[in-house]
Motif scaffolding. Sequence first.
Motif, short mmCIF file in Angstrom:
data_model
loop_
_atom_site.label_atom_id
_atom_site.label_comp_id
_atom_site.label_asym_id
_atom_site.label_seq_id
_atom_site.Cartn_x
_atom_site.Cartn_y
_atom_site.Cartn_z
N ALA A 206 0.83 -1.20 0.00
CA ALA A 206 0.00 0.00 0.00
C ALA A 206 0.86 1.26 0.00
CB ALA A 206 -0.93 -0.01 1.21
N ASP A 207 1.94 1.23 0.75
CA ASP A 207 2.85 2.38 0.80
C ASP A 207 3.48 2.65 -0.56
OD1 ASP A 207 2.30 2.70 3.47
OD2 ASP A 207 4.14 1.73 4.18
N LYS A 208 3.60 1.61 -1.38
CA LYS A 208 4.16 1.75 -2.72
C LYS A 208 3.09 2.02 -3.78
CE LYS A 208 8.12 -1.34 -1.92
NZ LYS A 208 9.19 -0.42 -2.34
N GLY A 209 1.85 2.15 -3.33
CA GLY A 209 0.77 2.37 -4.28
C GLY A 209 0.27 1.13 -4.96
N VAL A 210 0.62 -0.05 -4.45
CA VAL A 210 0.19 -1.32 -5.03
C VAL A 210 -1.04 -1.83 -4.28
CG1 VAL A 210 0.83 -3.71 -5.54
CG2 VAL A 210 2.53 -1.87 -5.75
N LYS A 211 -2.11 -2.12 -5.00
CA LYS A 211 -3.35 -2.59 -4.39
C LYS A 211 -3.30 -4.11 -4.21
CE LYS A 211 -5.01 1.60 -4.95
NZ LYS A 211 -5.16 2.52 -3.82
N VAL A 212 -3.88 -4.59 -3.13
CA VAL A 212 -3.94 -6.03 -2.87
C VAL A 212 -5.40 -6.46 -2.77
CG1 VAL A 212 -3.38 -7.90 -1.26
CG2 VAL A 212 -1.71 -6.07 -1.69
N VAL A 213 -5.75 -7.47 -3.57
CA VAL A 213 -7.08 -8.09 -3.51
C VAL A 213 -6.93 -9.41 -2.77
CG1 VAL A 213 -9.01 -9.03 -4.83
CG2 VAL A 213 -7.72 -7.06 -5.72
N ALA A 214 -7.53 -9.52 -1.60
CA ALA A 214 -7.52 -10.78 -0.84
C ALA A 214 -8.47 -11.75 -1.53
CB ALA A 214 -7.93 -10.55 0.60
N TYR A 215 -7.95 -12.90 -1.89
CA TYR A 215 -8.71 -13.88 -2.67
C TYR A 215 -8.90 -15.15 -1.87
CZ TYR A 215 -9.80 -17.02 -6.62
OH TYR A 215 -10.39 -17.92 -7.48
N ASP A 216 -10.13 -15.56 -1.72
CA ASP A 216 -10.51 -16.81 -1.06
C ASP A 216 -10.38 -16.77 0.46
OD1 ASP A 216 -11.62 -19.38 -1.33
OD2 ASP A 216 -9.67 -20.31 -1.07
N VAL B 127 -5.92 -4.37 2.81
CA VAL B 127 -6.29 -4.87 1.49
C VAL B 127 -7.34 -3.96 0.87
CG1 VAL B 127 -5.70 -7.25 2.08
CG2 VAL B 127 -8.05 -6.45 2.34
N SER B 128 -7.35 -3.89 -0.45
CA SER B 128 -8.28 -3.01 -1.16
C SER B 128 -9.63 -3.65 -1.39
CB SER B 128 -7.66 -2.59 -2.50
OG SER B 128 -6.49 -1.83 -2.29
N ALA B 129 -9.69 -4.99 -1.41
CA ALA B 129 -10.95 -5.70 -1.63
C ALA B 129 -10.76 -7.16 -1.25
CB ALA B 129 -11.41 -5.58 -3.07
N TYR B 130 -11.88 -7.83 -1.06
CA TYR B 130 -11.88 -9.24 -0.66
C TYR B 130 -12.92 -9.98 -1.49
CZ TYR B 130 -12.75 -13.25 2.54
OH TYR B 130 -12.92 -14.49 3.10
N VAL B 131 -12.52 -11.11 -2.09
CA VAL B 131 -13.44 -11.93 -2.88
C VAL B 131 -13.38 -13.36 -2.35
CG1 VAL B 131 -14.06 -12.75 -5.18
CG2 VAL B 131 -12.97 -10.52 -4.91
N SER B 132 -14.51 -13.89 -1.92
CA SER B 132 -14.51 -15.24 -1.34
C SER B 132 -15.95 -15.75 -1.30
CB SER B 132 -13.89 -15.22 0.06
OG SER B 132 -13.73 -16.55 0.55
N PHE B 133 -16.09 -16.86 -0.63
CA PHE B 133 -17.41 -17.40 -0.32
C PHE B 133 -17.76 -17.02 1.11
CE2 PHE B 133 -15.91 -19.83 -3.84
CZ PHE B 133 -17.04 -20.03 -4.62
#
Length: 366
Positions: free
Chosen positions: A124-134, A141-147
Amino acid sequence: MNATLRRAVVPTLTAAALALTGAACGKAGGDKKDTAANDKGPASIGLLLPENASSTRYESFDRPFIEAKVKALCADCKVLYSNAEGSAAKQKQQFDTLLTQGVKVIILDAYDADSTRGWVKEAADKGVKVVAYDRLATGPVSAYVSFDNEKVGELQGQALLDALGPKAAESDIVMINGDEADPNAAQFKTGAHKVLDGKIRKVVYEQSGQWNPTVAGQKISAAVTQLGKNGFQAVYSANDGMAGAIITQLKGAGVNVPVGGQDAGLDAIQRIVAGDQAFTVYKAYRPLADYAAEIAVDLAQGKDVKAVASGTVDSSTDKGIPAKLLDAKVVTKANIKDTVIADGLYKASDVCTADYAAACAAAGLK
């Protein structure tokens, strides 16, 4: 799910040279101090998956589905992929390598979700977004996708009750849970207990199988030794990889009780057809992968993700994380045709190999 969801979650490279090619698909948002991640170069998206031993799904479904959807949405976007092969340390190396390569977004299925807080903050400090998956990584984190993982556990618990039928209230069961460091495992366990507690006689043995079939086999052998062959009437297994090892050990000990799992692996579907496994839980990987890819491309292009991730969840470190949570389905012998085959996950010919031809015929699969 469209409604806002808030659930407290306690989260739990081989270094390869990665080539960066292609034209820019769009400009990512973020801190412009980091020119590698935020210049007008190629829109590179990192994809980090956790393992390939206890479940075949990651290489067979998640990776190719995500790669295909990213390509469909952004022809010039590049997906840089690595699998941690069951090592948090290896996944950290892979994550660091992606940052040095200047990716704009990382889709992260964390092997140890609790260890990612510092990684995600650095990104995040480097401007890189993280999507948490599963599974829900810690950190911003910028978003989360799971069940809806607690609901998955509830489905498992109810399917086990259904497999026991009218004998459920007089039944003792064994539970082999997932890795205690994995927040998903905790949610599966919570959901299963919510359904089972008070409707069976007792959970007589409960241990973590660590998402490792070998460990799960050892645990069920210990349960048989401790309780005896008639000391339990069913087994809850948190996933299909462990269920396969559990069933092998039970057969060797002369024990025949319902065993359920999760992930709808092909071998699990075949065990269900053969009558060795009672059920699995099918989580449709294509929509999961498609949503993750769509969110990742949106982030890489500086778009708002809330059109897709319309709910929210809380982690142990952050509140109100945009989230997209999907529903799952129980698969038994009775509905294989209407679930995993109807959805195109497998063809009947994939399931009905020579060893399972007779069982398939009996089940009406062809």
